[in-house]
Design a protein around this motif. Structure first.
Motif, mmCIF file in Angstrom:
data_model
loop_
_atom_site.group_PDB
_atom_site.id
_atom_site.type_symbol
_atom_site.label_atom_id
_atom_site.label_comp_id
_atom_site.label_asym_id
_atom_site.label_seq_id
_atom_site.Cartn_x
_atom_site.Cartn_y
_atom_site.Cartn_z
ATOM 1 N N THR A 212 33.617 -37.458 132.258
ATOM 2 C CA THR A 212 32.739 -36.477 131.626
ATOM 3 C C THR A 212 33.427 -35.117 131.602
ATOM 4 O O THR A 212 34.199 -34.796 132.492
ATOM 5 N N GLU A 213 33.128 -34.378 130.575
ATOM 6 C CA GLU A 213 33.589 -32.987 130.479
ATOM 7 C C GLU A 213 32.467 -32.029 130.872
ATOM 8 O O GLU A 213 32.672 -30.831 130.973
ATOM 9 N N GLN A 214 31.291 -32.562 131.095
ATOM 10 C CA GLN A 214 30.114 -31.753 131.389
ATOM 11 C C GLN A 214 30.232 -31.090 132.760
ATOM 12 O O GLN A 214 30.781 -31.653 133.696
ATOM 13 N N GLN A 215 29.675 -29.882 132.857
ATOM 14 C CA GLN A 215 29.620 -29.133 134.109
ATOM 15 C C GLN A 215 28.163 -29.058 134.561
ATOM 16 O O GLN A 215 27.269 -28.861 133.747
ATOM 17 N N PHE A 216 27.958 -29.174 135.876
ATOM 18 C CA PHE A 216 26.609 -29.220 136.425
ATOM 19 C C PHE A 216 26.396 -28.075 137.404
ATOM 20 O O PHE A 216 27.315 -27.686 138.116
ATOM 21 N N ASP A 217 25.177 -27.558 137.436
ATOM 22 C CA ASP A 217 24.881 -26.505 138.411
ATOM 23 C C ASP A 217 24.307 -27.083 139.701
ATOM 24 O O ASP A 217 24.088 -26.359 140.662
ATOM 25 N N ALA A 218 24.117 -28.405 139.739
ATOM 26 C CA ALA A 218 23.735 -29.089 140.983
ATOM 27 C C ALA A 218 24.228 -30.531 140.922
ATOM 28 O O ALA A 218 24.119 -31.191 139.890
ATOM 29 N N VAL A 219 24.768 -30.988 142.033
ATOM 30 C CA VAL A 219 25.157 -32.391 142.187
ATOM 31 C C VAL A 219 24.439 -32.889 143.435
ATOM 32 O O VAL A 219 24.522 -32.267 144.494
ATOM 33 N N LYS B 41 33.915 -31.882 142.549
ATOM 34 C CA LYS B 41 34.287 -30.468 142.364
ATOM 35 C C LYS B 41 34.616 -30.167 140.908
ATOM 36 O O LYS B 41 34.248 -29.115 140.390
ATOM 37 N N SER B 42 35.285 -31.100 140.234
ATOM 38 C CA SER B 42 35.683 -30.873 138.843
ATOM 39 C C SER B 42 34.483 -30.855 137.898
ATOM 40 O O SER B 42 34.584 -30.371 136.770
ATOM 41 N N CYS B 43 33.341 -31.366 138.352
ATOM 42 C CA CYS B 43 32.118 -31.403 137.527
ATOM 43 C C CYS B 43 31.173 -30.247 137.811
ATOM 44 O O CYS B 43 30.110 -30.149 137.187
ATOM 45 N N MET B 44 31.523 -29.379 138.758
ATOM 46 C CA MET B 44 30.617 -28.321 139.185
ATOM 47 C C MET B 44 30.948 -26.979 138.541
ATOM 48 O O MET B 44 32.117 -26.628 138.426
ATOM 49 N N THR B 45 29.906 -26.247 138.146
ATOM 50 C CA THR B 45 30.108 -24.870 137.690
ATOM 51 C C THR B 45 30.494 -24.018 138.904
ATOM 52 O O THR B 45 30.359 -24.453 140.049
ATOM 53 N N SER B 46 30.922 -22.795 138.664
ATOM 54 C CA SER B 46 31.392 -21.946 139.762
ATOM 55 C C SER B 46 30.288 -21.599 140.761
ATOM 56 O O SER B 46 30.561 -21.367 141.931
ATOM 57 N N ASP B 47 29.042 -21.561 140.310
ATOM 58 C CA ASP B 47 27.943 -21.236 141.228
ATOM 59 C C ASP B 47 27.077 -22.466 141.555
ATOM 60 O O ASP B 47 25.952 -22.337 142.031
ATOM 61 N N ALA B 48 27.607 -23.646 141.321
ATOM 62 C CA ALA B 48 26.861 -24.887 141.574
ATOM 63 C C ALA B 48 26.700 -25.136 143.067
ATOM 64 O O ALA B 48 27.414 -24.568 143.892
ATOM 65 N N ARG B 49 25.769 -26.004 143.383
ATOM 66 C CA ARG B 49 25.548 -26.434 144.760
ATOM 67 C C ARG B 49 25.648 -27.953 144.834
ATOM 68 O O ARG B 49 25.217 -28.656 143.920
ATOM 69 N N VAL C 274 22.978 -28.457 151.895
ATOM 70 C CA VAL C 274 23.359 -27.862 150.618
ATOM 71 C C VAL C 274 24.664 -27.125 150.853
ATOM 72 O O VAL C 274 24.773 -26.310 151.764
ATOM 73 N N PHE C 275 25.661 -27.456 150.031
ATOM 74 C CA PHE C 275 26.979 -26.852 150.152
ATOM 75 C C PHE C 275 27.298 -26.047 148.911
ATOM 76 O O PHE C 275 26.878 -26.380 147.797
ATOM 77 N N LYS C 276 28.079 -24.968 149.100
ATOM 78 C CA LYS C 276 28.631 -24.249 147.973
ATOM 79 C C LYS C 276 30.148 -24.273 148.101
ATOM 80 O O LYS C 276 30.702 -24.485 149.186
ATOM 81 N N LEU C 277 30.812 -24.051 146.985
ATOM 82 C CA LEU C 277 32.268 -24.027 146.976
ATOM 83 C C LEU C 277 32.753 -22.672 147.443
ATOM 84 O O LEU C 277 32.252 -21.634 147.004
ATOM 85 N N SER C 278 33.726 -22.679 148.350
ATOM 86 C CA SER C 278 34.370 -21.426 148.757
ATOM 87 C C SER C 278 35.272 -20.981 147.621
ATOM 88 O O SER C 278 35.934 -21.784 146.986
ATOM 89 N N HIS C 279 35.290 -19.679 147.375
ATOM 90 C CA HIS C 279 36.129 -19.179 146.270
ATOM 91 C C HIS C 279 37.288 -18.381 146.808
ATOM 92 O O HIS C 279 37.296 -17.834 147.845
#
Length: 193
Positions: free
Chosen positions: A87-94, A116-124, A188-193
């Motif tokens: 998928t090329e789609q990005q999700f704001d929650a997985v 990680k590749s499917c998550m938007t930058s502010d996804a959880r 609930v996890f967020k990605l470290s930037h």
């Protein structure tokens, strides 16, 4: 396993099991674009407000059971192995309900990279799963792993420290709830930037 899965889980975990399965809905209802991985029979779907959901589940029989749920969400059903689905789609929650524990460590790292590749930058990333409990829970976990290895082809041979592996892959914890004496967690996890 699909015909008896919910009944078996209720026997093992009791009446509180349905509440545990639906608890993440309160957080997910704040998101519009959700990917559910390994959603099984879809207990959560009845508690979701209107959202766009991609539901990736390897078992066609589980998808049939999940499709019987009453939900307000728009659901795109994907009957595939997540590692083989593109998928090329990005999700704001997985959301991963008892999904990450089915993989051996080498495959789990691949799964996490794909997530990680499917998550938007502010996804959880929302994870409901097992962790090491007391001695009785550890024995029960080993028996469940053996049961699912025999009857459903589970690849994992033991319960991994999912939390630690997620942290190693750049996730930090934002929220935590524990159930059954810390044996089952919702984080609930967020990605470290």
């Amino acid at each position: 396993m699909a015909p008896i899965y919910d009944r078996l889980a209720s026997i093992v975990f009791g009446k509180r099991w349905k509440c545990v399965q639906r608890f993440p809905a309160a957080d997910l209802n704040n998101r519009q674009n959700i990917m559910i991985l390994g959603g099984g029979s879809g207990a959560l779907l009845e508690s979701l407000d209107a959202a766009d959901v991609i539901y990736v589940e390897l078992s066609g029989q589980m998808i049939v059971k999940a499709q019987e749920r009453n939900t307000k969400s728009t659901i795109n059903w994907i009957n595939k192995d997540f590692l083989n689905w593109q998928t090329e789609q990005q999700f704001d929650a997985v959301y991963c309900p008892f999904f990450l524990d089915v993989f051996p460590e080498d495959e789990l790292s691949l799964v996490i990279k794909r997530i990680k590749s499917c998550m938007t930058s502010d996804a959880r990333l929302h994870v409901l799963d097992f962790q090491r409990g007391n001695w009785f829970q550890r024995v029960l976990t080993e028996l469940m792993v053996l049961f699912f290895r025999i009857f459903s082809g589970l690849k994992a041979k033991r319960l991994l420290n999912i939390h630690s592996i997620l942290e190693q892959n750049g996730f930090t914890i934002e929220k935590e709830e524990l159930y059954y004496g810390r044996w089952i967690f919702y984080r609930v996890f967020k990605l470290s930037h």
